[in-house]
Design an enzyme around this catalytic site. Sequence first.
Site, PDB file in Angstrom:
ATOM      1  N   LYS A  76      41.210  -4.352 -26.409  1.00  0.00           N
ATOM      2  CA  LYS A  76      40.505  -3.291 -27.145  1.00  0.00           C
ATOM      3  C   LYS A  76      41.434  -2.088 -27.233  1.00  0.00           C
ATOM      4  O   LYS A  76      42.205  -1.812 -26.299  1.00  0.00           O
ATOM      5  CB  LYS A  76      39.228  -2.944 -26.384  1.00  0.00           C
ATOM      6  CG  LYS A  76      38.346  -1.862 -26.988  1.00  0.00           C
ATOM      7  CD  LYS A  76      37.100  -1.677 -26.124  1.00  0.00           C
ATOM      8  CE  LYS A  76      36.194  -0.585 -26.666  1.00  0.00           C
ATOM      9  NZ  LYS A  76      35.008  -0.387 -25.807  1.00  0.00           N
ATOM     10  N   SER A 151      30.641  -0.454 -28.125  1.00  0.00           N
ATOM     11  CA  SER A 151      31.820  -0.065 -28.860  1.00  0.00           C
ATOM     12  C   SER A 151      32.879  -1.176 -28.937  1.00  0.00           C
ATOM     13  O   SER A 151      33.809  -1.079 -29.750  1.00  0.00           O
ATOM     14  CB  SER A 151      32.450   1.172 -28.235  1.00  0.00           C
ATOM     15  OG  SER A 151      32.781   0.911 -26.898  1.00  0.00           O
ATOM     16  N   SER A 175      28.918  -1.372 -23.703  1.00  0.00           N
ATOM     17  CA  SER A 175      29.869  -1.662 -24.775  1.00  0.00           C
ATOM     18  C   SER A 175      30.539  -3.016 -24.750  1.00  0.00           C
ATOM     19  O   SER A 175      31.234  -3.355 -25.693  1.00  0.00           O
ATOM     20  CB  SER A 175      30.951  -0.591 -24.795  1.00  0.00           C
ATOM     21  OG  SER A 175      30.391   0.628 -25.218  1.00  0.00           O
TER      22      SER A 175
END
Lengths: 476, 503, 95
Positions: A76, A151, A175
């Site tokens: 990420k 996220s 997330s």
Amino acid sequence: MTNYITFSAIQNDLKSGKITCKSLVEHHLSRIESKKNLNVFLSVYADEALAKAEKIDEKIKNNTQGRLAGMIIGLKDVICYENHPLQASSRILDGFVSQFSATIVERLLAEDAIIIGRQNCDEFAMGSTNENSAFGNVLNDADNSRVPGGSSGASAVAIQADLCQISIGSDTGGSVRQPASFCGVVGLKPTYSRLSRYGLAAYASSFDCIGVIGKSVEDIALIMEIVAGKDDFDSTVSSKDVPKYTQNLTFDNNKKIKIAYIKETIENDALQPEIKTAINQKIAFLREQGHTVEAVDFPLLSVILPTYYILTTAEASSNLSRYDGVKYGFRSKNAENLEQMYKKTRSEGFGKTVKERIMLGTFVLSASYYDAYYTKAQKVRRLIQEKTEEIFKEYNFILSPNAPTTAPKFGSFSEDPIQMYLADIFSVQANVVGMPAISIPCGKDNENMPIGLQIMADFFEEEKLMSFSDYLIKNS
Amino acid sequence: MIMKDKYELVIGLEVHAQLQTVSKAYFSEENTYGSMPNTNISVLTLAHPGTLPKANKTSFDYAIKMGLALGSQITEETIFARKNYFYPDLPKGYQITQDKTPICIGGNVIINLKDNQITPENPEGKTINKEHSIRLTRIHLEEDAGKSLHIDGEEESFIDLNRAGVPLIEFVSEPDIRSADEAHAYLTEIRKLVRYLDVCDGNMEEGSLRCDVNISVRLIGATEYGTRAEIKNLNSFSNVKRAIEYEFERQTALVEQNITFGQETRMFDATTGTTTSLRMKEAMNDYRYFPEPDLTPVVVDKTWIERIKNLMPALPRALFLKFTKEYNLSDYDAEVITAEKETAMYFEEMCKITKNYKAACNWLTGNIKGYLNERTLALNQFPISAKNMAEMVNLIDAGKINHNIAAKQIYPKMLENPTKSAEMIATEDNLLLSTNIADNEAFNLEVEGFIGEIMANFPAKVAEYKAGKTGLLGMFVGEVMKKTKGKANPKTVNELVVKMLAL
Amino acid sequence: MIINKETLKNIAHLARLDFEEKEADKMILNMNKILTWMEQLNEVNTDNVMPLIHISREINVLREDVVKPSLSHEKGLLNAPKKDSNYFRVPKVIE
């Protein structure tokens, strides 16, 4: 090439020569290319990955390869990887290149994992739909008109669409788990401090966890075994020994356990009916097996979210002060003096959601309001933690949904910010208290969108959590 | 009406001392002064995303040491806090400091003031040393910021982050200080102590010791505090004094004219000796302190404190008392010797070997200091060991060498041949006076011979001496010393001359 | 109404953010909604409850005072938006 559900299957085929690391990488690179429209990867390290794959293939010939030889991993865009760009999906880090690797990344690389690219996300990990990225939305592979969650939306889609075998994401309020549930994959948030945070761009320091998203629990267990544990660079990381997670994945169904669920989460009118049905089916199954599944009360449930938002915005407002255009990243061209440089850089560089949370955090920390909001929230946080620990005195796990709905359509959340916050209602508890939680696939809804079941365990009980989860996936 | 008779100064000082640890406060890059810009840096110092601090154990040792020396209470459990503000030399946008749990609470700095007020204890108004205690509020750990260079003519400021992250302790005093002299004495004492404890080199010019002054005025006898100004940018003890004196004039003038003023931060200008106000907006900052989540609490238990206590060196005040009470040195001499730890330690070394403390003191504060000052050297660069110096003193006292010869011939040779003792050199150069009785008798006969000669050469002087001019004794002794080429023990010669003149 | 235009201006300045009129109005609206929602916490009795400050259970995590290799000068300045061979450069700081 098949979609390998487990890494052990990859290892078998590598051993037999059916595949090579190079062919694995080539396969995933072409998958990534074919799924470009999903907007998952912000950078693809094609040449690097191929070069590394060749080296590892050599090692395999000599039998000197690491435990993760053949593991293709996506990071990420909040995880530092030396000499690679890092932007937290924000314009404010335009041009920034990390000068060190996260401890987690170093440990993965030491075992010959291949990092294939940098994954899109909500800006600075703030958001639940991956609609807050400065680089465009990420699409859910099951239905391109729907969000992947956030996220770590792209990280979940990467697994869903077989663009890599494991994604390393981050989980501050759900997330990793929520997008995992929206995309039908497995996502684990370990106990706070189980994994080193060194190299994770900070959002809210006492909530942030690096999380792992994969196709199977056993893959996640392997990653955990390799990356968890003490780190010289993180003061808060736990010094507790790391269990051999991969060797303890068998759940003994003969030992009957007690499982709780918070009444207001499942017996809730706002919960999408298919989710309720799916979870109730799981509960029924467990009861059939002789386990006890009971509803418990949690009177503080409604204040978990405001507590979360007060404290995370406060910490975020401070953690994001370093993005000022002085040492790195974006600097506005429109500034005539220092004060303008700060204001324009930050106003132009940050997106709307980030700015809003910085403002909220600055407000709750400001002198006149500190006690009323911040201190109060810290006290309520302690109460929430104590009450949750009480449940675990009697029960082994707490079940819940990950979100009130399956993946919504883009633009679902109107301009009302609270509506968006409320979507986190089930996932934030694990971050507020610091306990581990996992999301596992639990069927589909009427539109064929994945449903996820969340399981939370007591501090440092990842072993039990993973073995139970694996059991549920394989047997129910 | 003189302002000084109507108003009193109320001053609190905030002193920052850079700890001389090897590495920085929260990361392992080097803590050193004078490097090329931006060379002692790390990803943490630059506040790169994903970086985390880790506290330096030695900085705690130093802070605890300091607190123990000043009689502070050591806090059992401390946490760090973030002080949030924006400035280019503060890369993270916050400083990691201590807010609600400083490592040390309370304590005192004892200063010596020269006082000549007429009191019952001092009816003649002589200048005496008066001890005065300035209370400390707290001492806490924090980190330094980098440096911004603003150069005239340049449109930009230059940022050097070498200093960012250097560990500091901050001493916060109660507003007990009442004059520029007291402030000066307080700073001097702190500087002396940090150097004694080896926690900081106390170099104000290099910025390892810095001082901000919080100053207000009020009518003498008033109990409420006036509005205070915080004065920054003071880089020398004398500038602290000048700033205080200027502020006293400025503030009393305003109060006299009934002009109200707000609390503000002011910068001192060394060229003009004045202070000017920083824009109020910058001064009125809300720092939004909150506990630092990335650092763990630090629990200081009794074992830790005991360990530090056992490592404490002798402190200047204790040494001063020892030197004056046990060694009978004058206050002045004791002050000079305890001013720097090196000097006191050298002196203590000497005193292990000689009991003639006064002589040892004189050599140290006279000859040795003179030598060092001429060459701008520090005591640790002085060639002769304390042991050798002390042995020389003993040699003189034993009558084996003559004091003048020691000073003029032996000591200089020791400077050039530091490995040689005084005895070695005296032996080599035939400067030893005999203390052997048999030798003495023969030598005394020789001396008596000389005395006889001189008496024969100066009959008039002999007569004058016998008539009562006893001051002439010195002349006779001098003549004899010349004849013995200085090898005689002046005491013995004196005795013999007296004896023979009395005949 | 917890936030008004004045408060917003002050908070924005503390956070070094700028908002145009329309954005500011929106921000005030949203912040007021959220802050009011956050006031639910007042309904929770927290008498005699200590604030929870650290989630990690570790204490006394300290470094030995040794120098370890860190970032070179070149790498340090690599990402700088404005620099010369020695320094980071910013618009002049006005005192």
